[in-house]
Design a protein around this motif. Structure first.
Motif, PDB file in Angstrom:
ATOM      1  N   GLY A   8       0.541 -11.125  49.132  1.00 24.77           N
ATOM      2  CA  GLY A   8       1.070  -9.517  48.794  1.00 24.77           C
ATOM      3  C   GLY A   8       2.419  -9.727  47.618  1.00 24.77           C
ATOM      4  O   GLY A   8       2.793  -8.638  47.395  1.00 24.77           O
ATOM      5  N   GLY A   9       2.547 -10.924  47.233  1.00 26.08           N
ATOM      6  CA  GLY A   9       3.517 -10.895  46.126  1.00 26.08           C
ATOM      7  C   GLY A   9       5.042 -11.033  46.663  1.00 26.08           C
ATOM      8  O   GLY A   9       6.133 -11.055  45.950  1.00 26.08           O
ATOM      9  N   ASN A  10       5.124 -11.455  47.954  1.00 23.75           N
ATOM     10  CA  ASN A  10       6.539 -11.602  48.675  1.00 23.75           C
ATOM     11  C   ASN A  10       6.784 -12.922  48.987  1.00 23.75           C
ATOM     12  O   ASN A  10       5.896 -13.932  48.765  1.00 23.75           O
ATOM     13  CB  ASN A  10       6.631 -10.648  49.786  1.00 23.75           C
ATOM     14  N   CYS A  35      16.571 -16.255  38.196  1.00 22.66           N
ATOM     15  CA  CYS A  35      15.603 -16.717  38.893  1.00 22.66           C
ATOM     16  C   CYS A  35      14.230 -16.450  38.522  1.00 22.66           C
ATOM     17  O   CYS A  35      13.711 -15.626  38.238  1.00 22.66           O
ATOM     18  CB  CYS A  35      15.915 -15.953  40.143  1.00 22.66           C
ATOM     19  N   ASP A  36      13.462 -17.449  38.988  1.00 25.19           N
ATOM     20  CA  ASP A  36      11.948 -17.521  38.773  1.00 25.19           C
ATOM     21  C   ASP A  36      11.242 -16.562  39.498  1.00 25.19           C
ATOM     22  O   ASP A  36       9.988 -16.050  39.091  1.00 25.19           O
ATOM     23  CB  ASP A  36      11.039 -18.969  38.587  1.00 25.19           C
ATOM     24  N   ASN A  37      11.762 -16.349  40.772  1.00 24.06           N
ATOM     25  CA  ASN A  37      10.953 -15.536  41.970  1.00 24.06           C
ATOM     26  C   ASN A  37      11.716 -15.154  42.951  1.00 24.06           C
ATOM     27  O   ASN A  37      12.904 -15.593  43.051  1.00 24.06           O
ATOM     28  CB  ASN A  37       9.705 -16.461  42.346  1.00 24.06           C
ATOM     29  N   ARG A  38      11.093 -14.479  43.842  1.00 26.09           N
ATOM     30  CA  ARG A  38      12.054 -13.751  44.902  1.00 26.09           C
ATOM     31  C   ARG A  38      12.520 -14.929  45.856  1.00 26.09           C
ATOM     32  O   ARG A  38      13.671 -14.444  46.464  1.00 26.09           O
ATOM     33  CB  ARG A  38      10.895 -12.968  45.642  1.00 26.09           C
ATOM     34  N   VAL A  39      11.783 -15.986  46.177  1.00 23.28           N
ATOM     35  CA  VAL A  39      12.474 -16.935  47.017  1.00 23.28           C
ATOM     36  C   VAL A  39      13.905 -17.371  46.767  1.00 23.28           C
ATOM     37  O   VAL A  39      14.719 -17.583  47.276  1.00 23.28           O
ATOM     38  CB  VAL A  39      11.457 -18.258  47.023  1.00 23.28           C
TER      39      VAL A  39
END
Length: 220
Positions: A120-122, A200-204
């Motif tokens: 889901g993109g999370n 940041c590259d992503n949410r993580v």
């Protein structure tokens, strides 16, 4: 239907993961790989929503495969599998852009939850693995990371900090919107701005910064 690739060099592990994932009506295991190189080739050639990669694999390990996927298939969503003794590898995986990590001995329901979240993109950070990483960071290292994280967060507006705090709690854009009384589209815009400001590259990666800084939801 969520299409998943399982990459692990142990056939029994792959079979077990397949059995768990296919027990969910919305998940389909469309491919398997016994090493990282095969996993990369398969993701390039097959429509996959989530690539589930073991960190330790022959020929090409999971971290190398992750880096290669980030270069050649930028949109690939990758969830790394790890064990307790691989704390440094976990940090490297997140730094390379993994959407999250999960311990091999996690409960079946957590595996399904993680795959759904990543599809889901999370982001998905295994609570147990996260605690392990935090517990094994030395006090001086933890202090340095916290100071650096707080310095980077100074670039954010108060509203962006609210969004980041909830992102750090693992909330989706939709759930964050409900907490902040904002639309999902608005939250998505905030997340994009936050990632750009923090580099940041992503949410993580952003979520880890929030945790390092001790950022907590306040009044939302």
């Amino acid at each position: 239907m969520i299409r998943v690739l399982i990459a692990d060099d142990e056939p029994l592990i792959r079979a077990g993961i397949r059995a768990i994932l296919t027990s969910a009506a919305d998940i389909d295991v469309v491919a398997e790989a016994a090493d990282g190189r095969e996993a990369v080739r398969t993701v390039r050639e097959t429509a996959v929503d989530v690539a589930l990669l073991d960190i330790q694999m022959p020929v090409m390990d999971g971290l190398t495969a992750l880096a290669e996927l980030r270069r050649s298939v930028p949109g690939a969503r990758v969830l790394m599998l790890t064990t307790f003794g691989e704390r440094d590898n976990v940090l490297r995986a997140l730094g390379h852009g993994s959407a999250g990590f999960l311990l091999k001995d996690s409960a079946p329901g957590e595996l399904i939850q993680a795959v759904r979240a990543v599809a889901g993109g999370n982001a998905y950070l295994s609570p147990t693995a996260t605690r392990h990483v935090v517990d094994t960071i030395s006090a001086p290292e933890a202090t340095a990371r916290a100071e650096e994280a707080r310095r980077r967060l100074e670039k954010l507006t108060a509203r962006e900090r609210d969004v980041l705090a909830l992102l750090g709690e693992g909330l989706s854009n939709a759930d964050t919107g409900r907490r902040l009384h904002a639309s999902e589209a608005t939250v998505k815009t905030y997340v994009s701005r936050i990632l750009a400001k923090l580099g940041c590259d992503n949410r993580v990666q952003a979520a880890l910064l929030a945790r390092d800084a001790g950022l907590r939801p306040g009044g939302v």
